[in-house]
Design an enzyme around this catalytic site. Structure first.
Site, mmCIF file in Angstrom:
data_model
loop_
_atom_site.group_PDB
_atom_site.id
_atom_site.type_symbol
_atom_site.label_atom_id
_atom_site.label_comp_id
_atom_site.label_asym_id
_atom_site.label_seq_id
_atom_site.Cartn_x
_atom_site.Cartn_y
_atom_site.Cartn_z
ATOM 1 N N HIS A 294 12.439 7.832 14.058
ATOM 2 C CA HIS A 294 10.881 6.659 13.835
ATOM 3 C C HIS A 294 9.522 7.221 13.500
ATOM 4 O O HIS A 294 9.010 7.176 14.281
ATOM 5 C CB HIS A 294 11.135 5.741 14.783
ATOM 6 N N GLU B 109 17.010 1.486 18.144
ATOM 7 C CA GLU B 109 16.516 2.551 18.275
ATOM 8 C C GLU B 109 16.124 2.888 19.561
ATOM 9 O O GLU B 109 15.802 2.067 20.670
ATOM 10 C CB GLU B 109 14.984 2.835 17.773
ATOM 11 N N ARG C 294 1.048 -0.786 0.074
ATOM 12 C CA ARG C 294 0.098 0.202 -0.243
ATOM 13 C C ARG C 294 0.586 1.031 -0.248
ATOM 14 O O ARG C 294 0.567 1.809 -1.052
ATOM 15 C CB ARG C 294 -0.768 -0.168 1.506
ATOM 16 N N ARG D 272 11.038 -0.222 8.252
ATOM 17 C CA ARG D 272 11.411 -0.992 9.441
ATOM 18 C C ARG D 272 13.924 -0.518 9.901
ATOM 19 O O ARG D 272 13.761 -1.346 8.551
ATOM 20 C CB ARG D 272 11.463 -2.260 10.040
#
Length: 528
Positions: A280, A262, A152, A233
């Protein structure tokens, strides 16, 4: 209506919480003081909602004796042990479209900031400098954008890239070339995409197959001077190899919203002068956060209510809606009916389909399997784990497809084999919404597979129906419907009687004492 208990372990926008509360559910927001006791607390809840901060591992899932649904408020589910959830029959739902626009726009924000040196120029101006020539950039128009992962978000990026005048090529092993042509995108092998693209952007989930997908070898295949954008990711890109490519001028820059760890412990990549880095924040817009919360809340409530149209990560088929749902109901009820009448452990489940459209075939098969296992396992089996349960019990599952259903537009037949022998039942859907049994243990017998059913097999002689009716009347049993069929040549008949309430064991025994009755069995199929 059931009152569900839902534990929200990570912050969720108020719009989502309102939907949960308005449903009548009991909603508990986990506090910082309670977090160490999460594994103990989850035992008292039907659903758990998390974002990325809470790790939902096998141990936590195993602690949730009531847990039926895990809602991941976002797209990625790498912090949820989906395999463990599947084995335990726990549905994992997410919000796959909620941050689509935000992630798409952040991809272009990062790409433009990189190729137009926005962050470096900004820092320079804040230091009192005014060096225009130093920050000469590159246009997007006329460049080739390589997209890794044409889902998508990848498709949304492709659409907007063409508005910039870019040529778009892509790699996605799960999308065929004909589908990609609808988006005006040429599909290529990964190495070819990397070699031809001036700019590469990543839009795949992190799985065992995609971990380090952009490896040292793949980075080496990229066009010299190219740029890499990752807003998907961390862990998809080999960060050590990327750092080397930037240091050696193999690549001219990278824009990274995500990192393998992270926040990053090693700052060399995030602080690199050729890198634009953000913490992020691809989904961190007011609009996306509200959509994530509301979409997740609705998915969790739908899953708890048994909806077949939820966006589940671990359903073994695309969620059914519209024409698919009545066929799934039919398949499940046929499986339950056949299994109850077989009355023994299963060896083989065979589902035969005539005239059933392709998108519905797998859902109907799994629904029939779930129905067949339910009389033995109850709520321990569901659409999520039915195949796993059958595999663990060495039950063979076979699906066969036929085109012509004869007098019916569609037909579903469930044939079960067990220690007690073989039983089969078939049905169809009338008017797209009305599941009916039409073949029953060799008889042409039509009835709705629902409610309290008394199944009788008896001699085909006068007076039997009257005796049965009198006995039921004496027992206070109210007959809602009665369906009869006969094999005149064999001298046998079959009756399926729907009752308002189930019969007592004593009444069933009295029926079996009638000399004309061979079989009398109560089956509760519930409603639909």
């Amino acid at each position: 209506m059931n009152k569900f208990s839902i534990l929200v372990a990570d912050p969720l926008a108020e719009a989502g919480l309102e939907i949960l509360r308005e449903s009548g559910a009991e909603v508990h927001l986990l506090t910082a003081e309670e977090r160490p006791n999460l594994a103990t607390m989850v035992r008292d809840f039907d659903a758990l909602i998390v974002r990325s901060a809470t790790k939902v591992d096998a141990e936590l899932l195993g602690s949730g004796s009531r847990l039926r649904v895990v809602g991941r408020a976002g797209i990625g589910v790498d912090n949820v042990d989906v395999a463990a959830a599947t084995n335990q029959g726990i549905l994992v739902v997410n919000a796959p479209t909620a941050n689509l626009i935000s992630a798409t726009e952040h991809t272009f924000a990062m790409l433009l900031a990189l190729v137009r040196n926005v962050s470096l120029a900004h820092d320079s101006v804040r230091q009192g400098e005014w060096e225009r020539k130093r920050f000469q950039g590159t246009e997007l128009q006329g460049k080739t954008l390589g997209i890794v992962g044409l889902g998508r978000i990848g498709q949304s990026v492709a659409f907007r890239a063409r508005a910039f005048g870019m040529t778009v090529i892509a790699f996605d092993p799960y999308l065929d070339a004909s589908a990609a042509r609808r988006f005006d995108v040429e599909m290529m092998p990964l190495e070819q995409v990397l070699a031809k693209a001036d700019m590469v952007t990543i839009h795949t989930p992190l799985t065992e197959q995609t971990r380090n997908l952009i490896s040292r070898e793949m980075i080496g295949a990229m066009k010299r001077g190219g740029v890499l954008v990752n807003c998907a990711r961390g862990g998809i890109v080999d960060e050590d190899a990327l750092l080397e490519a930037l240091d050696s001028d193999r690549l001219s820059g990278a824009a990274l919203d995500v990192f393998a760890q992270e926040p990053p412990e090693d700052p060399r990549l995030s602080n690199h002068p050729k890198v634009v880095a953000t913490p992020h924040i691809g989904a961190q817009t007011h609009e996306a956060q509200e959509r994530v919360a509301t979409e997740t809340a609705r998915m969790v409530l739908g899953a708890l209510a048994g909806s077949l149209a939820v966006t589940a990560v671990n359903l073994p088929f695309v969620a059914a809606s519209g024409v698919g749902e009545p066929f799934m109901i039919l398949g499940e009820q046929l499986g339950r009916l056949a299994s109850a009448l077989l009355g023994s452990s299963l060896v083989k489940v065979q589902v035969e389909l005539w005239g059933v459209e392709e998108s519905v075939r797998i859902p109907v098969t799994i629904a029939a399997l779930k129905g067949a296992l339910t009389p033995f396992l109850g709520e321990a089996v569901n659409f999520v784990n039915a195949e796993k349960v059958a595999e663990g019990r060495s039950i063979e599952v076979v699906r066969s497809i036929h085109l012509d259903a004869g007098e019916y537009s569609h037909l579903v037949r469930v044939r079960l084999r067990g220690e007690a022998g073989l039983f089969e039942v078939a049905g169809t859907v009338f008017g797209d919404t009305d599941p009916r049994v039409v073949q029953f243990e060799g008889y042409r017998l039509e009835f709705r597979p629902k409610g309290n059913l008394l199944v009788l097999r008896n001699q085909d002689v006068p007076g039997v129906v009257g005796k049965i009716g009198s006995l039921l009347g004496e027992a206070g049993a109210n007959i809602a419907e009665i369906h009869l069929a006969r094999h005149a040549s064999e001298g046998e008949a079959m009756a399926v009687i729907r009752l308002d309430e189930s019969l007592s064991p004593e009444t069933l025994s009295q029926l079996l004492e009638l000399p004309e009755v061979y079989r009398a069995q109560m089956i509760d199929l519930g409603g639909f």
